[in-house]
Design an enzyme around this catalytic site. Sequence first.
Site, short mmCIF file in Angstrom:
data_model
loop_
_atom_site.label_atom_id
_atom_site.label_comp_id
_atom_site.label_asym_id
_atom_site.label_seq_id
_atom_site.Cartn_x
_atom_site.Cartn_y
_atom_site.Cartn_z
N LYS A 95 0.82 -1.23 0.00
CA LYS A 95 0.00 0.00 0.00
C LYS A 95 0.84 1.27 0.00
O LYS A 95 0.44 2.30 -0.53
CB LYS A 95 -0.95 0.00 1.19
CG LYS A 95 -2.11 -0.96 1.03
CD LYS A 95 -3.19 -0.72 2.08
CE LYS A 95 -4.43 -1.52 1.78
NZ LYS A 95 -4.24 -2.97 2.07
N GLU A 117 -10.09 7.23 3.34
CA GLU A 117 -11.04 6.34 3.98
C GLU A 117 -10.26 5.09 4.38
O GLU A 117 -9.28 4.73 3.74
CB GLU A 117 -12.15 5.97 3.00
CG GLU A 117 -11.82 4.82 2.04
CD GLU A 117 -10.67 5.09 1.06
OE1 GLU A 117 -10.33 6.27 0.84
OE2 GLU A 117 -10.10 4.11 0.54
N SER A 384 1.89 -9.81 -0.70
CA SER A 384 1.57 -8.38 -0.70
C SER A 384 1.87 -7.69 0.62
O SER A 384 2.10 -6.49 0.67
CB SER A 384 0.10 -8.17 -1.08
OG SER A 384 -0.73 -8.97 -0.27
#
Length: 414
Positions: A95, A117, A384
Amino acid sequence: MGATLKEILIHQDGHFGPYGGRYVPEILVPIMDDLRDAFFTAIQDDQFVEELKYLHKHYTGRPTPLYYCENLTRRLGGAQVYMKNEGLLHTGAHKINHCLGQALIAKKMGKTRVIAETGAGQHGLATATVCAKFGLECIVYMGAKDYRRQRPNVFWMEQLGATVIPVAEGGQTLRDAINAALRDLISNPSNTHYLLGTVCGPNPYPAMNTYFQKVIGEETREQMIDQTGGLPDHMIACVGGGSNALGFFYDFLDDPNVKLTGVEAGGKGVDGVEHAARFEGGKVGVVEGFKSYFLQNEEGQLADTHSISAGLDYAGVGPQISYLKDDGRVRFTYAKDDDVLKAYQILAKTEGVFAALESSHAVAEVIKLTPTLDKTKTVVFNCSGRGDKDLFIVTKEMQDEKFSEYLRDQVRDV
Ligand SMILES: *Cc1c(COP(=O)(O)O)cnc(C)c1O
């Protein structure tokens, strides 16, 4: 010659076949236009590209390793297994790639305030991290229910200087947080950047976040050639919104011999409703500003979903992922919670790596697929993120009595 898949999936107009687009209130159109223009101008600018590269090298920790899983390969007895380890990045997952990229764009546009968010809090954490680094004011919207149950991440975001606002509307989860963020953007269009956390949302977010994530696959290509002398036969990634999968696959989309597999959250099984596999019963719709596949209830509202991993527990999927599904370039499957937990344990015991529960969906598919393939073949999966964030879920699922005792002792001491 028609456009290549790579050209189709990062494009100014933001339409991917019937998917994508920009279904937003009129007032947001010029804001999204400005963002799109700033982004597509920036990526033509050598100085911007160099700055991003520099920060990846010295701040986030790129390139991440591509690692030959010798023990897992031996155990599975089929193709050779490799892991691209995004879990070693700063903040523990991929991310940070699109958060860093978007923060640089926000700065370039002269924005001083960033909103985001978050559901489980991982995206909020990565956003708060880059805002701390660049001195940007950071406001994170979170459904009130998530705000209560994700206390550790709320605590860390606040330590990074962010203001976390619980949203006490609707189901008090991610979609209410998204609505609150959009309302904020409408009220503060000039100084605020909305930092959206995956390849969803209105144009230009899907194209922009794909661009910032494609570094994963570009490194993987170079590392595979270096270590094996060729491209992989199979690539496997988990799919929530789709950002790590797209980033991993992107550089290989136009290499037809590389087979690509996306793994959705099968939860407690796709026959019931407790899952988040959009391609197992989802329908095309327009939600939250874009057109794609969504799990919906009978009234056409977003369905409630379930997954052992918070990061895959979402009813929608990015528009480019839907395009690749229809196109057939990527095969989609799912992994159920039970198999994901087993995969988590197998990777830990064979390779000494805790994969995030999201990434463990990819590992579950590796465990299923690899034994069916010849030893001359290669399989590479994207890890990930790392799994330490899942401590509370894993201990609970494994009914670790000693850990429950520890928690009770901690509460007594407070
Ligand atoms: C958020 C998250 C995901 C899911 O998001 P995508 O956009 O589908 O990549 C997957 N893995 C990890 C570790 C995450 O934190």
